[in-house]
Design an enzyme around this catalytic site. Structure first.
Site, PDB file in Angstrom:
ATOM      1  N   ILE A   1      -0.707 -21.499  69.422  1.00  0.00           N
ATOM      2  CA  ILE A   1      -1.426 -21.861  68.191  1.00  0.00           C
ATOM      3  C   ILE A   1      -1.299 -23.370  68.010  1.00  0.00           C
ATOM      4  CG2 ILE A   1      -1.704 -21.423  65.713  1.00  0.00           C
ATOM      5  CD1 ILE A   1       0.290 -19.066  66.082  1.00  0.00           C
ATOM      6  N   HIS A   2      -2.426 -24.063  67.960  1.00  0.00           N
ATOM      7  CA  HIS A   2      -2.312 -25.503  67.726  1.00  0.00           C
ATOM      8  C   HIS A   2      -3.499 -26.118  66.995  1.00  0.00           C
ATOM      9  CE1 HIS A   2      -5.003 -25.859  71.192  1.00  0.00           C
ATOM     10  NE2 HIS A   2      -5.266 -27.063  70.757  1.00  0.00           N
TER      11      HIS A   2
END
Length: 358
Positions: free
Chosen positions: A206-207
Site C-alpha cells: 500500500i503506498h
C-alpha cells in the site's frame, strides 16, 4: 548515439535495468544516467543499482520531499543544465512520475527528442498525479514505446495518429527485467528464511496517496487485511510514508509488517505467494508474470487486459470487495492463456527502433 536516461523512482530502476543491459551490448550507443533522487530510501534506491547491475548514475540530483510543483521545477532546472552539457541525441524517460514529466519538459524545450517508455497508459482518473504526468509526457514525446495494444488504442483515441511521432508496441520492459532477474533472485534472496514465512501467504503493498491520504479508505483496507490475516499470513513490506501514517493515526495492522525490500527479494516474495494485494501499478503486472492473481486496491487500473481476462479484480478500498475477491481467487487455479506484454523482448525492440533513426 547518446541517450540521456532519467530515473527517480523504484519502478523506473527496474525498467532502466532491462534497457541498460541491452544498451550495454551495443558499443555505438552511449547511455548517461541521471538519478533525480525522488526515492531516497536505501532499500528503494541504492540497493537497486547494487542488485541489478545498472551503471551507477553519472548525475545524482538528490531532489525529494518537496511539493509536486517545487519538485518538478527543481528537477527541470537541474536536468536542463545536464542536457546542455551532455548534448544527447535522445532523452529517455519511464512511466509517470514527477521525474518523468520534468525531464521530458526540459528536453523538449531544448529540442532534444524525447523517448517515453511505457507510453499510452491511462487510468482515466485525473485526480491521480501520475495520470497528469503520463498524459503530458506522451503529448510532448517524439517516440512513444507502448507496453500493450490497449495503450496504442488510447493514443489513437486521443488523436496521436495526427502527430509527428513514432508509436510502437514494443512490449513491457518490466517483463524483461522480471524474467532476467528471476533466476538470480532464486539463488541470492534469503528473504523467506529471514522473515520466517509460512508455506502459504499473501503479499500486500500500500503506498498510493489516494489510499494513504484518505484515512477512512486506509482503515477499510487495513480492516480487510486483518480479517484475511486470520486465515492466511499477509506479508506487508511497508513504504516509509505509509508506516508514518499508520503510526500517526494509531492504525493497528495485524499483518506481518516488514521493511521495504530490494528487487530480488520482492521477486522471491511474488513468486512464492498465493495472491497479490496492491495499489501499485507495476506489481499488478509482476503478479501476472509469475502466475499470481491480483486484488487491486484502487478504483481503476491501467492494466485493463488483466481485469478483462480474469487475472485481476478491482476492489478499491471496500472491505467487503477485498475479502470477496480473496475468497474468489483462493478457490481458482491460475491458467495463463494470454501473453499481453511481449514475452521479455521489449528492450531489444526499443533499441532496434532507435538504431533505425541514426
Amino acid at each position: 548515439m547518446k541517450i540521456l536516461t532519467v530515473i527517480g523512482a523504484r519502478p523506473q530502476f527496474i525498467k532502466a535495468a532491462a534497457v541498460s543491459k541491452e544498451i550495454n551490448q551495443h558499443r555505438e550507443v552511449e547511455e548517461v544516467i541521471i538519478h533525480t533522487g525522488q526515492h531516497f530510501d536505501k532499500n528503494m534506491s541504492a540497493i537497486f543499482f547494487e542488485e541489478m547491475g545498472i551503471p551507477k548514475p553519472k548525475y545524482q540530483l538528490d531532489i525529494h520531499s518537496l511539493s509536486h510543483g517545487a519538485m518538478t521545477g527543481r528537477m527541470m532546472e537541474e536536468i536542463e543544465k545536464i542536457a546542455l552539457l551532455e548534448s544527447p541525441d535522445f532523452l529517455m524517460v519511464f512511466g509517470d512520475t514527477n521525474s518523468t514529466l520534468a525531464a521530458a519538459l526540459a528536453a523538449k524545450k531544448l529540442k532534444i527528442k524525447v523517448i517515453h517508455v511505457e507510453a499510452g497508459l491511462r487510468s482515466f482518473n485525473m485526480d491521480m498525479p501520475e495520470e497528469i504526468n503520463r498524459i503530458l509526457t506522451d503529448r510532448i514525446s517524439d517516440l512513444l514505446f507502448c507496453p500493450t495494444e490497449s495503450a496504442i488504442e488510447n493514443l489513437k483515441n486521443e488523436g496521436f495518429d495526427n502527430f509527428n511521432v513514432l508509436i510502437s508496441n514494443c512490449g513491457d520492459v518490466m517483463e524483461d527485467a522480471a524474467l532476467q532477474f528471476s533466476e538470480i533472485a532464486e539463488k541470492k534472496s534469503q528473504i523467506r528464511k529471514e522473515i520466517h514465512l509460512k508455506d502459504e501467504y499473501i503479499l500486500c503493498t500500500i503506498h498510493r496517496a489516494e489510499n494513504t491520504d484518505d484515512i477512512k479508505k486506509l482503515r477499510s483496507i487495513v480492516a480487510a487485511i486483518n480479517e484475511i490475516n486470520e486465515e492466511v499470513q499477509v506479508i506487508l513490506p511497508v513504504h516509509p510514508r505509509t508506516k508514518k501514517i499508520f503510526d500517526q493515526n494509531e492504525i493497528k495492522i495485524e499483518a506481518s509488517v516488514i521493511e521495504p525490500v530490494g528487487y530480488l527479494d520482492m521477486l522471491e516474495l511474488i513468486k512464492n505467494s498465493k495472491i497479490i494485494m496492491t495499489d501499485s501499478g507495476g506489481l499488478q503486472k509482476e503478479a501476472f508474470f509469475f502466475d499470481k492473481f491480483c486484488i487491486t486496491l484502487r478504483e481503476e487500473t491501467e492494466w485493463v487486459e488483466l481485469v478483462k481476462n480474469g487475472y485481476n479484480k478491482i476492489s478499491g478500498s471496500d472491505k467487503a470487495k477485498i475479502i470477496n475477491a480473496y475468497h474468489y481467487f483462493k478457490a481458482e487455479k491460475f491458467i495463463k492463456r494470454h501473453n499481453f506484454y511481449g514475452g521479455g523482448n521489449a528492450s531489444k525492440r526499443i533499441l532496434m527502433e532507435l538504431k533505425k533513426l541514426k
